[in-house]
Design a protein around this motif. Structure first.
Motif, PDB file in Angstrom:
ATOM      1  N   ASN A  74     130.881  39.426  82.169  1.00 21.33           N
ATOM      2  CA  ASN A  74     130.593  40.586  81.326  1.00 21.33           C
ATOM      3  C   ASN A  74     129.113  40.842  81.114  1.00 21.33           C
ATOM      4  O   ASN A  74     128.754  41.571  80.199  1.00 21.33           O
ATOM      5  CB  ASN A  74     131.209  40.373  79.930  1.00 21.33           C
ATOM      6  N   HIS A  75     128.248  40.225  81.899  1.00 25.20           N
ATOM      7  CA  HIS A  75     126.825  40.448  81.649  1.00 25.20           C
ATOM      8  C   HIS A  75     126.444  41.857  82.088  1.00 25.20           C
ATOM      9  O   HIS A  75     126.638  42.216  83.247  1.00 25.20           O
ATOM     10  CB  HIS A  75     125.983  39.403  82.383  1.00 25.20           C
ATOM     11  N   PRO A  76     125.892  42.658  81.175  1.00 24.73           N
ATOM     12  CA  PRO A  76     125.638  44.067  81.511  1.00 24.73           C
ATOM     13  C   PRO A  76     124.538  44.260  82.551  1.00 24.73           C
ATOM     14  O   PRO A  76     124.446  45.334  83.155  1.00 24.73           O
ATOM     15  CB  PRO A  76     125.227  44.679  80.165  1.00 24.73           C
ATOM     16  N   ASP A  77     123.711  43.245  82.781  1.00 31.21           N
ATOM     17  CA  ASP A  77     122.597  43.417  83.724  1.00 31.21           C
ATOM     18  C   ASP A  77     122.870  42.776  85.079  1.00 31.21           C
ATOM     19  O   ASP A  77     121.965  42.636  85.906  1.00 31.21           O
ATOM     20  CB  ASP A  77     121.312  42.843  83.105  1.00 31.21           C
ATOM     21  N   VAL A  78     124.087  42.349  85.290  1.00 23.48           N
ATOM     22  CA  VAL A  78     124.446  41.769  86.590  1.00 23.48           C
ATOM     23  C   VAL A  78     125.541  42.636  87.213  1.00 23.48           C
ATOM     24  O   VAL A  78     126.571  42.883  86.593  1.00 23.48           O
ATOM     25  CB  VAL A  78     124.953  40.313  86.442  1.00 23.48           C
ATOM     26  N   SER A  79     125.279  43.124  88.408  1.00 21.97           N
ATOM     27  CA  SER A  79     126.274  43.967  89.085  1.00 21.97           C
ATOM     28  C   SER A  79     126.721  43.308  90.379  1.00 21.97           C
ATOM     29  O   SER A  79     125.963  42.569  91.010  1.00 21.97           O
ATOM     30  CB  SER A  79     125.680  45.330  89.447  1.00 21.97           C
ATOM     31  N   VAL A 100     121.699  53.730  90.013  1.00 22.96           N
ATOM     32  CA  VAL A 100     121.508  54.326  88.680  1.00 22.96           C
ATOM     33  C   VAL A 100     121.439  53.199  87.645  1.00 22.96           C
ATOM     34  O   VAL A 100     120.543  53.148  86.805  1.00 22.96           O
ATOM     35  CB  VAL A 100     122.671  55.304  88.343  1.00 22.96           C
ATOM     36  N   SER A 101     122.361  52.255  87.760  1.00 20.89           N
ATOM     37  CA  SER A 101     122.386  51.178  86.768  1.00 20.89           C
ATOM     38  C   SER A 101     121.135  50.303  86.888  1.00 20.89           C
ATOM     39  O   SER A 101     120.599  49.821  85.890  1.00 20.89           O
ATOM     40  CB  SER A 101     123.693  50.392  86.900  1.00 20.89           C
ATOM     41  N   LEU A 102     120.642  50.110  88.119  1.00 21.33           N
ATOM     42  CA  LEU A 102     119.429  49.292  88.289  1.00 21.33           C
ATOM     43  C   LEU A 102     118.195  50.012  87.743  1.00 21.33           C
ATOM     44  O   LEU A 102     117.210  49.378  87.366  1.00 21.33           O
ATOM     45  CB  LEU A 102     119.210  48.959  89.773  1.00 21.33           C
ATOM     46  N   GLY A 103     118.259  51.333  87.709  1.00 23.30           N
ATOM     47  CA  GLY A 103     117.118  52.123  87.244  1.00 23.30           C
ATOM     48  C   GLY A 103     116.958  52.083  85.724  1.00 23.30           C
ATOM     49  O   GLY A 103     115.915  52.417  85.184  1.00 23.30           O
ATOM     50  N   LYS A 104     118.029  51.656  85.034  1.00 24.52           N
ATOM     51  CA  LYS A 104     117.960  51.612  83.568  1.00 24.52           C
ATOM     52  C   LYS A 104     117.314  50.316  83.090  1.00 24.52           C
ATOM     53  O   LYS A 104     117.296  49.332  83.807  1.00 24.52           O
ATOM     54  CB  LYS A 104     119.379  51.723  82.983  1.00 24.52           C
ATOM     55  N   THR A 105     116.839  50.338  81.856  1.00 26.71           N
ATOM     56  CA  THR A 105     116.224  49.138  81.288  1.00 26.71           C
ATOM     57  C   THR A 105     117.305  48.066  81.065  1.00 26.71           C
ATOM     58  O   THR A 105     118.426  48.386  80.698  1.00 26.71           O
ATOM     59  CB  THR A 105     115.583  49.464  79.917  1.00 26.71           C
ATOM     60  N   ALA A 106     116.913  46.822  81.305  1.00 25.87           N
ATOM     61  CA  ALA A 106     117.882  45.731  81.124  1.00 25.87           C
ATOM     62  C   ALA A 106     118.338  45.666  79.671  1.00 25.87           C
ATOM     63  O   ALA A 106     117.523  45.670  78.762  1.00 25.87           O
ATOM     64  CB  ALA A 106     117.243  44.408  81.540  1.00 25.87           C
ATOM     65  N   GLN A 107     119.646  45.596  79.477  1.00 24.01           N
ATOM     66  CA  GLN A 107     120.174  45.577  78.105  1.00 24.01           C
ATOM     67  C   GLN A 107     119.839  44.298  77.370  1.00 24.01           C
ATOM     68  O   GLN A 107     119.690  44.278  76.161  1.00 24.01           O
ATOM     69  CB  GLN A 107     121.697  45.775  78.135  1.00 24.01           C
ATOM     70  N   GLN A 108     119.734  43.209  78.135  1.00 21.09           N
ATOM     71  CA  GLN A 108     119.422  41.938  77.490  1.00 21.09           C
ATOM     72  C   GLN A 108     117.919  41.632  77.572  1.00 21.09           C
ATOM     73  O   GLN A 108     117.494  40.524  77.284  1.00 21.09           O
ATOM     74  CB  GLN A 108     120.239  40.815  78.137  1.00 21.09           C
ATOM     75  N   PRO A 137     111.234  49.614  93.678  1.00 24.34           N
ATOM     76  CA  PRO A 137     111.849  48.626  92.787  1.00 24.34           C
ATOM     77  C   PRO A 137     111.346  48.776  91.351  1.00 24.34           C
ATOM     78  O   PRO A 137     110.196  49.120  91.123  1.00 24.34           O
ATOM     79  CB  PRO A 137     111.401  47.283  93.375  1.00 24.34           C
ATOM     80  N   GLN A 138     112.262  48.571  90.423  1.00 21.76           N
ATOM     81  CA  GLN A 138     111.930  48.698  89.001  1.00 21.76           C
ATOM     82  C   GLN A 138     111.749  47.307  88.403  1.00 21.76           C
ATOM     83  O   GLN A 138     112.686  46.530  88.401  1.00 21.76           O
ATOM     84  CB  GLN A 138     113.074  49.391  88.257  1.00 21.76           C
ATOM     85  N   GLY A 139     110.602  47.009  87.902  1.00 26.52           N
ATOM     86  CA  GLY A 139     110.330  45.787  87.142  1.00 26.52           C
ATOM     87  C   GLY A 139     111.040  44.545  87.636  1.00 26.52           C
ATOM     88  O   GLY A 139     111.033  44.250  88.835  1.00 26.52           O
ATOM     89  N   LYS A 140     111.650  43.850  86.716  1.00 26.20           N
ATOM     90  CA  LYS A 140     112.317  42.589  87.047  1.00 26.20           C
ATOM     91  C   LYS A 140     113.707  42.874  87.596  1.00 26.20           C
ATOM     92  O   LYS A 140     114.701  42.776  86.872  1.00 26.20           O
ATOM     93  CB  LYS A 140     112.418  41.718  85.803  1.00 26.20           C
ATOM     94  N   THR A 141     113.754  43.264  88.855  1.00 26.76           N
ATOM     95  CA  THR A 141     115.028  43.584  89.493  1.00 26.76           C
ATOM     96  C   THR A 141     115.164  42.745  90.751  1.00 26.76           C
ATOM     97  O   THR A 141     114.215  42.622  91.517  1.00 26.76           O
ATOM     98  CB  THR A 141     115.046  45.074  89.918  1.00 26.76           C
TER      99      THR A 141
END
Ligand SMILES: [Zn+2]
Length: 311
Positions: A74-79, A100-108, A137-141
């Motif tokens: 259930n980790h929101p930042d792992v796909s 799209v999900s990778l482009g958003k800021t990490a929830q955690q 690439p966006q930040g810590k991705t």
């Protein structure tokens, strides 16, 4: 729970840790190697190591809030990106959604990680959609691509990833691990060679009815070879088998035959038949859906011919 790398992955793991600690981790890695050697395990261990919120750890702690979310899936930042159906390609819509999900800021507030497996299931349009993300690439991705057949990936994708080629572990290490996991040294020793030395595939055999299925399949192959069964009847019994897996069994059966019983009588027809199996396997792997009855009929008819010529 903590996903840990496997014993034969420790050197790669140490190098990854050095990169993480030195903040030199690239935006994409490509973990490649044979099926059944633990590539997905390495990918999972790496993903969890990155999102774990414990400080200064070599492995994910397995106990923090993010680790708990991760273990529960259930980790929101792992796909995870995989074909919706086995053998089908990864669709462009799936890749777009991921981007799209990778482009958003990490929830955690930490890393965002995506595991794409098998990466070669991306078709050209999916791969192109992903490339765009690799370019910006966006930040810590981190994108972790896992592939049994990296040569099927586009050269551009391969060139954007740091390559982690995983070898098949040496027999002693594989056997030790399999014995530890199963607490059954004799079963481990019996199955590991059947799995071509690939420990996770061997474990899969031991934990499922794969081994029985494989032995039944090899009996069919042998019966068609001796003429005890017709190619048509054999084909009928193979309809429900996983095509790629059973062709792999067929190839390994032939390899065994060529290096044991037929070692002194090289049979060129055997080798051309092996090439045919390879073509059939690639055909299935490429997402084509051949009619199983026709595919097996053709293969078994050719297989019977190999032995007719020999006699
Ligand atoms: Zn943790």
């Amino acid at each position: 729970m903590s996903a840990l790398p496997l014993p034969w992955q420790e050197a790669t793991w140490a190098a990854l840790n050095t990169s993480i600690d030195g903040e030199r981790l690239p935006h994409a890695v490509l973990i490649s190697g044979d099926e059944g050697i633990g590539k997905s395990r390495l990918a999972t261990a790496l993903a969890q190591r990155l999102i774990c919120s414990a400080e200064m750890v070599k492995y994910a702690c397995g106990a923090c809030k993010t680790c708990t979310l991760f273990s529960a899936g259930n980790h929101p930042d792992v796909s995870y990106l995989a074909p919706e159906e086995k053998g089908k390609p990864i669709k462009i819509e799936q890749v777009r959604k991921l981007c799209v999900s990778l482009g958003k800021t990490a929830q955690q507030g930490g890393w965002k990680v995506a595991i794409i497996s098998p990466a070669e299931a991306m078709n050209i349009s999916s791969a192109n959609a992903l490339l765009k993300n690799l370019e910006e690439p966006q930040g810590k991705t981190l994108l972790i691509l896992v592939s049994n057949r990296p040569s099927r990936l586009s050269a551009t994708i391969r060139s954007r990833c740091q390559k982690l080629s995983m070898p098949t572990p040496d027999t002693q290490m594989a056997l030790q691990w399999l014995t530890d996991v199963t607490s059954d040294a004799s079963a481990a020793a019996q199955v590991l060679p059947l799995a071509g030395g690939r420990p996770l595939l061997a474990l899969n055999y031991l934990q499922s009815d794969n081994l029985d299925q494989r032995q039944q399949f090899e009996a069919l192959v042998s019966d068609v070879g001796t003429g005890a069964m017709s190619p048509l009847a054999a084909a009928q019994q193979c309809q429900k088998l996983d095509g790629e897996m059973s062709i792999e069994w067929f190839s390994r059966y032939i390899h065994r035959l060529a290096t044991t019983e037929l070692a002194d009588k090289p049979n060129p027809a055997l080798f051309s038949f092996s090439d045919k199996l390879l073509l059939a396997r690639n055909w299935i792997a490429s997402g084509n859906n051949p009619n199983p009855q026709m595919l097996w009929e053709e293969l078994f008819m050719d297989w019977a011919m190999v032995f007719k010529r020999r006699k």
